[in-house]
Write a protein that holds these residues in place. Structure first.
Motif, short mmCIF file in Angstrom:
data_model
loop_
_atom_site.label_atom_id
_atom_site.label_comp_id
_atom_site.label_asym_id
_atom_site.label_seq_id
_atom_site.Cartn_x
_atom_site.Cartn_y
_atom_site.Cartn_z
N THR A 87 -1.61 -16.01 -8.01
CA THR A 87 -1.44 -16.03 -6.56
C THR A 87 -0.50 -14.91 -6.14
N VAL A 88 -0.77 -14.34 -4.98
CA VAL A 88 0.08 -13.30 -4.40
C VAL A 88 0.35 -13.68 -2.95
N ASP A 89 1.60 -13.60 -2.55
CA ASP A 89 1.98 -13.86 -1.16
C ASP A 89 1.61 -12.62 -0.35
N PHE A 93 3.37 -8.15 1.66
CA PHE A 93 2.93 -6.77 1.85
C PHE A 93 3.04 -6.34 3.31
N SER A 94 3.10 -7.28 4.23
CA SER A 94 3.12 -6.93 5.65
C SER A 94 4.48 -6.41 6.10
N HIS A 95 5.51 -6.65 5.32
CA HIS A 95 6.86 -6.18 5.66
C HIS A 95 7.22 -5.01 4.76
N PHE A 96 7.34 -3.84 5.36
CA PHE A 96 7.50 -2.61 4.59
C PHE A 96 8.76 -2.63 3.73
N ASP A 97 9.82 -3.22 4.21
CA ASP A 97 11.05 -3.25 3.44
C ASP A 97 10.87 -3.99 2.11
N ASN A 98 9.91 -4.92 2.09
CA ASN A 98 9.66 -5.67 0.85
C ASN A 98 9.06 -4.81 -0.24
N ARG A 100 9.15 -1.23 -0.19
CA ARG A 100 9.68 0.13 -0.17
C ARG A 100 9.94 0.66 -1.59
N ALA A 101 10.49 -0.17 -2.43
CA ALA A 101 10.84 0.26 -3.79
C ALA A 101 9.65 0.25 -4.73
N ARG A 102 8.46 -0.18 -4.25
CA ARG A 102 7.27 -0.26 -5.10
C ARG A 102 6.23 0.79 -4.72
N ILE A 103 6.54 1.66 -3.77
CA ILE A 103 5.59 2.70 -3.37
C ILE A 103 5.52 3.77 -4.45
N ALA A 104 4.30 4.08 -4.90
CA ALA A 104 4.09 5.10 -5.93
C ALA A 104 2.93 6.00 -5.52
N TYR A 105 2.76 7.09 -6.26
CA TYR A 105 1.65 7.99 -5.97
C TYR A 105 0.81 8.24 -7.21
N LYS A 106 -0.39 8.80 -6.98
CA LYS A 106 -1.25 9.26 -8.06
C LYS A 106 -2.09 10.41 -7.53
N LEU A 107 -2.79 11.08 -8.44
CA LEU A 107 -3.60 12.24 -8.09
C LEU A 107 -5.08 11.96 -8.26
N LEU A 135 2.78 -0.67 -6.19
CA LEU A 135 2.69 -1.20 -7.56
C LEU A 135 3.29 -2.60 -7.57
N MET A 136 2.41 -3.60 -7.59
CA MET A 136 2.86 -4.99 -7.53
C MET A 136 3.35 -5.47 -8.89
N GLN A 137 2.68 -5.02 -9.95
CA GLN A 137 3.03 -5.45 -11.31
C GLN A 137 2.58 -4.39 -12.28
N SER A 138 3.40 -4.13 -13.29
CA SER A 138 3.03 -3.14 -14.29
C SER A 138 3.56 -3.57 -15.64
N GLY A 139 2.69 -3.48 -16.65
CA GLY A 139 3.09 -3.84 -18.00
C GLY A 139 2.07 -3.32 -18.98
N SER A 140 2.26 -3.64 -20.25
CA SER A 140 1.35 -3.14 -21.28
C SER A 140 -0.06 -3.67 -21.11
N SER A 141 -0.21 -4.89 -20.56
CA SER A 141 -1.54 -5.48 -20.41
C SER A 141 -1.90 -5.81 -18.98
N ASN A 142 -0.93 -5.76 -18.08
CA ASN A 142 -1.19 -6.10 -16.69
C ASN A 142 -0.75 -4.97 -15.78
N HIS A 143 -1.58 -4.67 -14.80
CA HIS A 143 -1.25 -3.63 -13.83
C HIS A 143 -1.93 -4.01 -12.53
N ALA A 144 -1.14 -4.42 -11.54
CA ALA A 144 -1.70 -4.82 -10.26
C ALA A 144 -1.15 -3.90 -9.18
N SER A 145 -2.03 -3.38 -8.34
CA SER A 145 -1.59 -2.46 -7.29
C SER A 145 -2.47 -2.62 -6.06
N ILE A 146 -1.95 -2.16 -4.94
CA ILE A 146 -2.67 -2.20 -3.66
C ILE A 146 -2.68 -0.79 -3.08
#
Length: 303
Positions: A87-89, A93-98, A100-107, A135-146
């Motif tokens: 489950t994900v709340d 995601f609707s509140h940017f301050d929540n 802010r520290a998870r914003i990442a980029y890619k090419l 980047l909601m979650q990152s690990g060796s086997s799990n990677h969740a992003s929006i």
């Protein structure tokens, strides 16, 4: 069995492994380079997120002789290995301050993704585009992003330049880079060769004879963007006391060569095109171009 029959059989057979009320579906997902893949999702009761399992790859194995039962087992194993988050709340995601520290980029490639780029904030970079995600979650086997869309920016009322500033700070921290000799990465996989073949194969892969290095992140996921990390290319160039050629082997990594050891740049471009045609999945191709990092001015250019 046709691909359509394969998908329908999978939908029916998977039901017996999950409780009543589980919603199992297959729908098309757009991917990098305008590639459309069929994704299987499994939403168990009480869940609102699921790992997406892309079926085109599995059907390819079925065509090559794998049994349906074996492939079904692999699909189930993948689901259970990657479904630790159920489950994900979404209000988070609707509140940017929540986030802010998870914003990442890619090419990604600019020309091959124009339809997607019309819908998302991005910055042009050579023949590529810098795009942004949370980047909601990152690990060796799990990677969740929006992926971040223009609608998100409008809702948050922030400019895309603010995204880049945050991503430039966050991405190296969330996804630290790695830099390894290509030979050191390949040689451990060759241990099962007979001794005489191993000796023959090792010789041309000596790091001093083939000074090729792989730059990516620890997760080896969307790691080509490490060329954007502040000071990374500068530090590598200082290590070699040389400018650098950059070969985009996929969206996940690039190959680095000291310029004085690289030879003819035209041949390097031919090598990149050949790798993209024969070794890289279409949705993971970054570019056919070769780039150069100039040690003197610290700039990257397309050759």
């Amino acid at each position: 069995m046709t691909y359509e029959a394969f998908k329908q059989r999978l939908l029916q057979s998977l039901q017996e492994f999950f409780p009543h009320g589980t919603h199992i579906s297959i729908r098309q997902f757009p991917h990098n380079n305008h590639i459309i893949l069929d994704g299987l999702t499994i939403l168990e009761p009480g869940s609102n997120v699921s790992p997406t399992i892309y079926l085109n790859h599995y059907y390819g194995h079925y065509q090559k002789g794998s049994t349906f039962a074996a492939l079904q087992s692999k699909i189930l194993q993948y689901y259970f290995d990657h479904s630790s988050v159920r489950t994900v709340d979404t209000s988070f995601f609707s509140h940017f301050d929540n986030i802010r520290a998870r914003i990442a980029y890619k090419l990604i490639h600019y020309g091959k993704n124009k339809e997607l780029l019309a819908e998302i904030p991005h910055l042009p970079f050579l023949d590529l585009a810098i795009i942004f995600y949370c980047l909601m979650q990152s690990g060796s086997s799990n990677h969740a992003s929006i992926l971040i869309y223009n609608e998100h920016l409008a809702y948050w009322d922030i400019p895309k330049e603010a995204l880049f500033a945050l991503a430039q700070k966050n991405t190296p921290l969330l996804l630290p880079h790695t830099f390894d000799s290509l030979a050191d990465l390949i040689l451990p996989t060759m241990k099962m060769l007979p001794d005489e073949d191993l000796h023959t194969a090792q010789k041309p892969l000596d790091s001093e004879m083939v000074p090729m290095y792989v730059l990516t992140n620890r997760q080896r996921l969307n790691g080509a963007c490490c060329i954007l990390y502040p000071d990374v290319l500068g530090q590598i160039a200082s290590q070699f006391q040389d400018s650098l050629y950059i070969l985009p082997s996929s969206i996940h990594e690039v190959i680095i060569l000291p310029a004085s050891c690289a030879g003819d740049a035209t041949e390097l471009a031919d090598l990149v095109r050949e790798i993209n045609l024969t070794e890289v999945s279409p949705e993971e191709i970054l570019s056919d171009s070769v780039y150069c990092y100039n040690q003197e001015d610290g700039k990257i250019s397309k050759i």
